[in-house]
Design a protein around this motif. Structure first.
Motif, PDB file in Angstrom:
ATOM      1  N   VAL A 301      42.835  30.896  50.324  1.00 14.54           N
ATOM      2  CA  VAL A 301      42.450  32.309  50.397  1.00 14.54           C
ATOM      3  C   VAL A 301      43.474  33.247  49.759  1.00 14.54           C
ATOM      4  O   VAL A 301      43.098  34.156  48.997  1.00 14.54           O
ATOM      5  CB  VAL A 301      42.152  32.720  51.855  1.00 14.54           C
ATOM      6  CG1 VAL A 301      41.899  34.227  51.946  1.00 14.54           C
ATOM      7  CG2 VAL A 301      40.928  31.975  52.368  1.00 14.54           C
ATOM      8  N   PRO A 302      44.779  33.119  50.017  1.00 12.80           N
ATOM      9  CA  PRO A 302      45.729  34.043  49.370  1.00 12.80           C
ATOM     10  C   PRO A 302      45.613  34.051  47.847  1.00 12.80           C
ATOM     11  O   PRO A 302      45.691  35.116  47.220  1.00 12.80           O
ATOM     12  CB  PRO A 302      47.098  33.518  49.831  1.00 12.80           C
ATOM     13  CG  PRO A 302      46.823  32.889  51.153  1.00 12.80           C
ATOM     14  CD  PRO A 302      45.481  32.235  50.973  1.00 12.80           C
ATOM     15  N   SER A 303      45.401  32.894  47.239  1.00 10.54           N
ATOM     16  CA  SER A 303      45.243  32.845  45.779  1.00 10.54           C
ATOM     17  C   SER A 303      43.968  33.557  45.341  1.00 10.54           C
ATOM     18  O   SER A 303      43.943  34.233  44.309  1.00 10.54           O
ATOM     19  CB  SER A 303      45.216  31.392  45.296  1.00 10.54           C
ATOM     20  OG  SER A 303      46.472  30.781  45.487  1.00 10.54           O
ATOM     21  N   ARG A 304      42.905  33.404  46.124  1.00  9.95           N
ATOM     22  CA  ARG A 304      41.656  34.088  45.786  1.00  9.95           C
ATOM     23  C   ARG A 304      41.817  35.590  45.904  1.00  9.95           C
ATOM     24  O   ARG A 304      41.338  36.361  45.061  1.00  9.95           O
ATOM     25  CB  ARG A 304      40.528  33.581  46.689  1.00  9.95           C
ATOM     26  CG  ARG A 304      39.165  34.178  46.345  1.00  9.95           C
ATOM     27  CD  ARG A 304      38.049  33.368  46.972  1.00  9.95           C
ATOM     28  NE  ARG A 304      38.030  33.453  48.408  1.00  9.95           N
ATOM     29  CZ  ARG A 304      37.426  34.426  49.095  1.00  9.95           C
ATOM     30  NH1 ARG A 304      36.823  35.411  48.440  1.00  9.95           N
ATOM     31  NH2 ARG A 304      37.438  34.423  50.408  1.00  9.95           N
ATOM     32  N   VAL A 305      42.504  36.040  46.965  1.00 11.68           N
ATOM     33  CA  VAL A 305      42.758  37.470  47.141  1.00 11.68           C
ATOM     34  C   VAL A 305      43.593  38.003  45.976  1.00 11.68           C
ATOM     35  O   VAL A 305      43.323  39.081  45.436  1.00 11.68           O
ATOM     36  CB  VAL A 305      43.464  37.728  48.489  1.00 11.68           C
ATOM     37  CG1 VAL A 305      44.011  39.147  48.564  1.00 11.68           C
ATOM     38  CG2 VAL A 305      42.488  37.484  49.641  1.00 11.68           C
ATOM     39  N   PHE A 306      44.604  37.236  45.589  1.00 10.80           N
ATOM     40  CA  PHE A 306      45.436  37.629  44.446  1.00 10.80           C
ATOM     41  C   PHE A 306      44.575  37.827  43.199  1.00 10.80           C
ATOM     42  O   PHE A 306      44.743  38.802  42.459  1.00 10.80           O
ATOM     43  CB  PHE A 306      46.503  36.568  44.197  1.00 10.80           C
ATOM     44  CG  PHE A 306      47.219  36.708  42.890  1.00 10.80           C
ATOM     45  CD1 PHE A 306      48.169  37.697  42.693  1.00 10.80           C
ATOM     46  CD2 PHE A 306      46.934  35.848  41.828  1.00 10.80           C
ATOM     47  CE1 PHE A 306      48.832  37.833  41.472  1.00 10.80           C
ATOM     48  CE2 PHE A 306      47.584  35.962  40.615  1.00 10.80           C
ATOM     49  CZ  PHE A 306      48.533  36.966  40.440  1.00 10.80           C
ATOM     50  N   GLY A 307      43.655  36.914  42.952  1.00 11.81           N
ATOM     51  CA  GLY A 307      42.779  37.035  41.804  1.00 11.81           C
ATOM     52  C   GLY A 307      41.914  38.284  41.864  1.00 11.81           C
ATOM     53  O   GLY A 307      41.689  38.961  40.845  1.00 11.81           O
ATOM     54  N   GLN A 308      41.440  38.627  43.052  1.00 12.80           N
ATOM     55  CA  GLN A 308      40.622  39.826  43.200  1.00 12.80           C
ATOM     56  C   GLN A 308      41.446  41.100  42.983  1.00 12.80           C
ATOM     57  O   GLN A 308      40.951  42.077  42.409  1.00 12.80           O
ATOM     58  CB  GLN A 308      39.978  39.839  44.586  1.00 12.80           C
ATOM     59  CG  GLN A 308      38.919  38.764  44.762  1.00 12.80           C
ATOM     60  CD  GLN A 308      38.342  38.754  46.158  1.00 12.80           C
ATOM     61  OE1 GLN A 308      39.065  38.701  47.146  1.00 12.80           O
ATOM     62  NE2 GLN A 308      37.021  38.812  46.254  1.00 12.80           N
ATOM     63  N   CYS A 348      52.386  38.289  48.354  1.00 14.09           N
ATOM     64  CA  CYS A 348      53.522  38.986  47.736  1.00 14.09           C
ATOM     65  C   CYS A 348      54.229  38.103  46.719  1.00 14.09           C
ATOM     66  O   CYS A 348      54.635  38.571  45.636  1.00 14.09           O
ATOM     67  CB  CYS A 348      54.508  39.441  48.808  1.00 14.09           C
ATOM     68  SG  CYS A 348      53.966  40.877  49.761  1.00 14.09           S
ATOM     69  N   GLU A 349      54.390  36.843  47.036  1.00 13.75           N
ATOM     70  CA  GLU A 349      55.042  35.907  46.108  1.00 13.75           C
ATOM     71  C   GLU A 349      54.250  35.801  44.811  1.00 13.75           C
ATOM     72  O   GLU A 349      54.829  35.821  43.715  1.00 13.75           O
ATOM     73  CB  GLU A 349      55.178  34.535  46.766  1.00 13.75           C
ATOM     74  CG  GLU A 349      55.907  33.499  45.932  1.00 13.75           C
ATOM     75  CD  GLU A 349      57.392  33.767  45.813  1.00 13.75           C
ATOM     76  OE1 GLU A 349      58.004  33.250  44.854  1.00 13.75           O
ATOM     77  OE2 GLU A 349      57.948  34.498  46.665  1.00 13.75           O
ATOM     78  N   LEU A 350      52.940  35.712  44.917  1.00 16.77           N
ATOM     79  CA  LEU A 350      52.092  35.641  43.729  1.00 16.77           C
ATOM     80  C   LEU A 350      52.201  36.920  42.903  1.00 16.77           C
ATOM     81  O   LEU A 350      52.259  36.876  41.666  1.00 16.77           O
ATOM     82  CB  LEU A 350      50.638  35.394  44.144  1.00 16.77           C
ATOM     83  CG  LEU A 350      50.336  34.007  44.729  1.00 16.77           C
ATOM     84  CD1 LEU A 350      48.957  33.995  45.383  1.00 16.77           C
ATOM     85  CD2 LEU A 350      50.428  32.930  43.661  1.00 16.77           C
ATOM     86  N   LEU A 351      52.237  38.065  43.581  1.00 18.36           N
ATOM     87  CA  LEU A 351      52.346  39.346  42.879  1.00 18.36           C
ATOM     88  C   LEU A 351      53.687  39.468  42.151  1.00 18.36           C
ATOM     89  O   LEU A 351      53.747  39.890  40.990  1.00 18.36           O
ATOM     90  CB  LEU A 351      52.179  40.498  43.870  1.00 18.36           C
ATOM     91  CG  LEU A 351      50.780  40.695  44.452  1.00 18.36           C
ATOM     92  CD1 LEU A 351      50.829  41.663  45.624  1.00 18.36           C
ATOM     93  CD2 LEU A 351      49.815  41.203  43.382  1.00 18.36           C
ATOM     94  N   ILE A 352      54.757  39.098  42.828  1.00 19.67           N
ATOM     95  CA  ILE A 352      56.088  39.193  42.224  1.00 19.67           C
ATOM     96  C   ILE A 352      56.194  38.259  41.024  1.00 19.67           C
ATOM     97  O   ILE A 352      56.716  38.630  39.965  1.00 19.67           O
ATOM     98  CB  ILE A 352      57.170  38.864  43.268  1.00 19.67           C
ATOM     99  CG1 ILE A 352      57.249  39.979  44.323  1.00 19.67           C
ATOM    100  CG2 ILE A 352      58.530  38.676  42.604  1.00 19.67           C
ATOM    101  CD1 ILE A 352      58.126  39.644  45.508  1.00 19.67           C
TER     102      ILE A 352
END
Length: 450
Positions: A301-308, A348-352
């Motif tokens: 889910v966190p990766s999917r949210v990041f993509g959105q 946050c890690e994905l965003l950074i």
């Protein structure tokens, strides 16, 4: 009634709580409130120093309550020799998973510490740490035996899984506790202790039954959250408002319990306990594919949210590597400061890593618990920062967040909690809103919310 049970009944027994974290500290407070002398042991000397001066790091025990608890005789210590006068020991140390295998290192070491320092008389040993089914037989009893104690004889063994609900609607004493033991004497002694702090105890015939009950409780939640998260993805592609559909299903008065989607699962229990169950299942040759699949769904889910988030920013004319992002909520659930396994940290890690500049905000998280300074949250929203940010991510629905002001000050919102009110001039993209194609035209007005 045994002499130990008599001491528990008349409150002359001393209770030793091993581990003073999110479970152990509230337990220490409630045993103290019940009239027991309580020795709280933790290997972290800094924690102990804070407790002695009434400085709490646990949401469910505020500073004033802690100060009163210490004044009534609660004795925090980092010296295991102080446990020598205790009659009952309650284990509340952390457990975890390493490469899919339960990490029982803290339980094993704490059990050895109790065995070494417990007095040479009948005492009670209770495991309230979350452990896999069979851990009492394979970890706790052998550790006691290797230290010269006789489980079931001079040291009574029981498993009473914790059921704390930080930030939840039920008070500690209202939640029944399962008490598992392999003999009547052990079970009744443990019941006598916990009957002093909760309204009801539920006895079961073996420690492994109590351990399994804890696994069932949290795996049930994890599987149903996974379904809600997967349904949200389906809803986005099918043009369904997931939140409205789930609310409608929740009106059924039987056969249904409502679970809602979110940015992922966090905390100590939900991401961890099901892995204890699947690990044990593999050892017994049993397949739990449903649980395995649910774990995979939630972890994705966190990766999917990041993509959105990336898609929403692009539709708004902003590249992620040039974006300023306000992150609202860093803990794993509303109104608590616990960041363990929080999906907000993964996002946050994905965003950074993608080059975004993040500005975390969380009124509950003590910055001292943040290991990585990149994630250190401000305690309050800076309206100037919010107004200049490209997007605000509503990841945790803390009561202290003023959603009206957030919507008023934001340029673009990604709402993972269905919490932000409708505003004509604030573009809002909701998780599970039935709008999988985020276009620039769709962002000129907020997504319809009923």
């Amino acid at each position: 009634m045994s002499s130990l049970q008599n001491k528990i009944a008349d409150r002359t027994a001393t209770v030793g709580v091993i581990g003073l974290g999110y479970v152990g500290l509230p337990l220490s407070q409630h045993f103290t409130d019940a009239g027991f002398d309580v020795v709280g042991f933790d290997v972290d000397e800094e924690r102990v120093s804070r407790l002695r001066v009434g400085d709490s790091y646990v949401d469910d025990v505020d500073d004033d309550t802690l100060t009163e608890t210490v004044a009534r005789g609660f004795r925090p210590t980092a010296d295991p020799a102080k446990l020598a006068g205790c009659d009952a020991f309650v284990l509340a140390v952390p457990t975890g998973v390493e490469s899919g295998t339960p990490d029982m290192g803290a339980v094993r070491q704490a059990t050895r510490t109790v065995a070494e320092y417990a007095p040479d008389r009948d005492v009670l040993f209770v495991c309230s740490s979350t452990v896999y089914p069979g851990a009492a037989d394979e970890v706790i009893r052998p550790a006691l035996e290797n230290s010269g104690r006789i489980p079931g004889d001079d040291i009574l063994v029981s498993v009473v899984p914790e059921r704390l609900n930080p930030g939840g609607e039920y008070d500690f004493e209202e939640i029944p506790l399962v008490v598992g033991a392999d003999s009547v004497r052990e079970r009744e002694t443990a019941q006598a202790l916990f009957d002093s702090v909760v309204a009801e105890t539920v006895p079961v015939g073996e420690t492994i039954t109590a351990e399994s009950a804890k696994m069932i409780e949290n795996t049930y939640r994890m599987v149903n959250i996974a379904f809600a998260n997967q349904f949200a993805e389906f809803a986005e592609n099918a043009g369904v408002d997931a939140w409205e559909a789930i609310d409608a299903a929740g009106t059924k008065p039987f056969g249904f319990q409502k679970f809602t989607p979110g940015p992922g699962v966090g905390g100590h229990c939900i991401p961890v306990d099901p892995q204890y169950l699947t690990w044990r299942a593999k050892q017994t040759g049993t397949g739990l594919s449903l649980v395995d699949n649910a774990i995979e769904v939630n972890e994705a889910v966190p990766s999917r949210v990041f993509g959105q988030i990336k898609t929403a920013l692009s539709a708004h004319g902003t590249d992620l590597d040039d974006a300023s992002v306000v992150v609202l909520g860093m803990s794993y659930k509303p109104n608590v400061g616990d960041i363990r396994n929080s999906p907000a940290l993964d996002i946050c890690e994905l965003l950074i890593n993608a080059g975004a500049s993040i500005h975390p905000v969380d009124p509950h998280v003590d910055e001292a618990v943040i290991v990585d300074e990149r994630y250190e949250p401000a305690s309050a929203i800076d309206r100037g920062t919010l107004r200049s940010a490209d997007i605000a991510l509503f990841l945790v629905n803390h009561d202290k967040f003023d959603t009206d002001k957030i919507a008023e000050d934001s340029n673009l919102i990604f709402d993972a909690q269905n919490a932000v009110p409708e505003y004509n001039d604030t573009p809002v993209v909701r998780l599970g809103d039935g709008n999988s194609e985020v276009s620039s035209s769709s962002l000129k007005s907020p997504v319809s919310r009923r």
